[in-house]
Write a protein that holds these residues in place. Structure first.
Motif, PDB file in Angstrom:
ATOM      1  N   GLU A 109      98.654 -85.633 -15.685  1.00 38.85           N
ATOM      2  CA  GLU A 109      99.138 -85.774 -16.452  1.00 38.85           C
ATOM      3  C   GLU A 109     100.556 -86.387 -16.249  1.00 38.85           C
ATOM      4  O   GLU A 109     100.614 -87.845 -16.584  1.00 38.85           O
ATOM      5  N   ASP A 110     100.835 -86.282 -14.668  1.00 37.08           N
ATOM      6  CA  ASP A 110     102.133 -87.108 -13.952  1.00 37.08           C
ATOM      7  C   ASP A 110     101.636 -88.677 -14.089  1.00 37.08           C
ATOM      8  O   ASP A 110     102.683 -89.268 -14.108  1.00 37.08           O
ATOM      9  N   LEU A 111     100.530 -88.340 -13.793  1.00 41.89           N
ATOM     10  CA  LEU A 111     100.110 -89.696 -13.202  1.00 41.89           C
ATOM     11  C   LEU A 111      99.628 -90.692 -14.507  1.00 41.89           C
ATOM     12  O   LEU A 111      99.586 -90.312 -15.353  1.00 41.89           O
ATOM     13  N   ARG A 112     100.707 -92.397 -13.811  1.00 42.82           N
ATOM     14  CA  ARG A 112     100.909 -93.388 -14.960  1.00 42.82           C
ATOM     15  C   ARG A 112      99.549 -94.587 -14.539  1.00 42.82           C
ATOM     16  O   ARG A 112     100.024 -95.515 -15.581  1.00 42.82           O
ATOM     17  N   LEU A 113      98.587 -93.930 -13.689  1.00 44.53           N
ATOM     18  CA  LEU A 113      97.412 -94.886 -13.142  1.00 44.53           C
ATOM     19  C   LEU A 113      95.927 -94.704 -13.896  1.00 44.53           C
ATOM     20  O   LEU A 113      96.100 -93.783 -13.825  1.00 44.53           O
ATOM     21  N   ARG A 144     105.109 -88.801 -10.933  1.00 50.04           N
ATOM     22  CA  ARG A 144     105.895 -89.414 -12.656  1.00 50.04           C
ATOM     23  C   ARG A 144     106.117 -90.758 -12.719  1.00 50.04           C
ATOM     24  O   ARG A 144     106.123 -91.631 -14.047  1.00 50.04           O
ATOM     25  N   SER A 145     106.730 -91.313 -11.235  1.00 57.52           N
ATOM     26  CA  SER A 145     108.140 -92.426 -12.008  1.00 57.52           C
ATOM     27  C   SER A 145     107.328 -93.558 -11.759  1.00 57.52           C
ATOM     28  O   SER A 145     107.590 -94.866 -11.766  1.00 57.52           O
ATOM     29  N   GLY A 147     104.836 -96.813 -11.680  1.00 57.86           N
ATOM     30  CA  GLY A 147     103.458 -97.198 -12.783  1.00 57.86           C
ATOM     31  C   GLY A 147     102.732 -98.209 -11.876  1.00 57.86           C
ATOM     32  O   GLY A 147     102.425 -99.290 -13.017  1.00 57.86           O
ATOM     33  N   GLU A 154      96.644-103.844 -13.535  1.00 55.22           N
ATOM     34  CA  GLU A 154      97.539-104.027 -14.160  1.00 55.22           C
ATOM     35  C   GLU A 154      97.306-103.817 -15.643  1.00 55.22           C
ATOM     36  O   GLU A 154      96.861-104.669 -16.086  1.00 55.22           O
TER      37      GLU A 154
END
Length: 301
Positions: A109-113, A144-145, A147, A154
């Protein structure tokens, strides 16, 4: 120091290997540079050639060609996998968390990818960080940080509820099926460009992913558009899904006209861009420029 080394750099011979080396996978690619798959594998092996028993090599045990190299690796080998768990793999995932052996390192859940391949990339990053003494809280905060990178799945905008994804850096056929798997929503694909050393069957895995997914339209561009159409037809992709476009801009315009709110339009070329663009960066920037223009037009009175 952290370095990402391409096949074109490795082929010149490093004469020195890093203390910690990572090989993510070996896929038949860049054969116009290397001549054949065997030479390409040797170029990849260069990253480990000069290691010794005090060094570390991180091996993807899900990738058959990488596993073939394992007996030649002179360093200590640490294994990672998306499919197998500890003790077979030292770094692994249960699709909820990332683990180092039996220790839970981070939540997915921490992944933003987007995409399974980015889960693999995160797992590799965790492995490298662990091997170099990073603390678990530091690893979690970094995941988490982060992006993502420009031109690699993208997210570049949303217009009228339609999302636009730029995967211009996806320049080999395998990247198309990765992009298709990465987006659950109904989608429209822009595929094509140029490809030296094209081999029949290269786009079959992409076709199979398209058949399993909710793809609403496919817009084919560039010198490869007829080859890709033939590849897809041979695997049962319906002819009515596929449309020819003279260039990327027209493909994007037509896909946008067909799309509905909740859909996603993906630039997933699976090819290099020579001819219409100087390189994948110029192609990706043009895609983003056109998407931004769509947004401006919607704001106009």
């Amino acid at each position: 120091m952290l370095l990402e080394l391409s096949n074109r750099q490795l082929v010149f011979g490093l004469r020195k290997s890093p203390h910690c080396a990572v090989l993510t996978n070996i896929l038949p690619n860049h054969l116009d540079d290397h001549g054949n798959v065997e030479a390409y594998i040797e170029a990849k092996y260069e990253i480990a050639r000069y290691q010794d028993g005090d060094d570390l090599f991180l091996l993807n045990i899900d990738d058959p060609l990488s596993v073939l190299l394992s007996s030649r690796i002179p360093a200590q080998v640490s294994r990672y996998s998306l499919q197998q768990s500890f003790p077979t793999a030292d770094y692994w995932t249960d699709r909820t968390f990332l683990y180092h052996r039996e220790e839970r390192m981070a939540s997915l859940e921490d992944l933003r990818l987007l995409g399974e391949h980015n889960v693999l990339n995160a797992l590799v990053a965790v492995a490298v960080a662990c091997q170099n003494g990073a603390a678990t809280p530091e690893i979690q905060e970094t995941l988490r940080s982060f992006g993502g990178l420009e031109h690699r799945l993208e997210m570049v905008g949303r217009v009228n509820g339609i999302d636009f994804i730029n995967d211009s850096a996806g320049t080999n056929p395998h990247n198309v099926d990765v992009a298709v798997r990465s987006v659950a929503e109904r989608k429209h694909l822009i595929i094509g460009g140029t490809r030296e050393g094209f081999v029949s069957g290269e786009f079959h895995p992409a076709a199979r992913e398209i058949l399993k997914s909710n793809v609403a339209s496919i817009w084919l561009i560039g010198d490869m558009r007829h080859n890709i159409q033939a590849e897809f037809l041979s695997q049962g992709v319906p002819a009515e899904l596929m449309h020819m476009a003279e260039n990327m801009g027209l493909a994007l315009e037509k896909a946008f006209a067909m799309a509905k709110s909740g859909d996603t339009i993906i630039l997933a070329p699976g090819c290099v861009s020579f001819g219409e663009f100087r390189d994948y960066r110029e192609r990706g920037l043009k895609f983003k420029e056109l998407v931004a223009q769509f947004g401006k037009e919607q704001l106009s009175p």
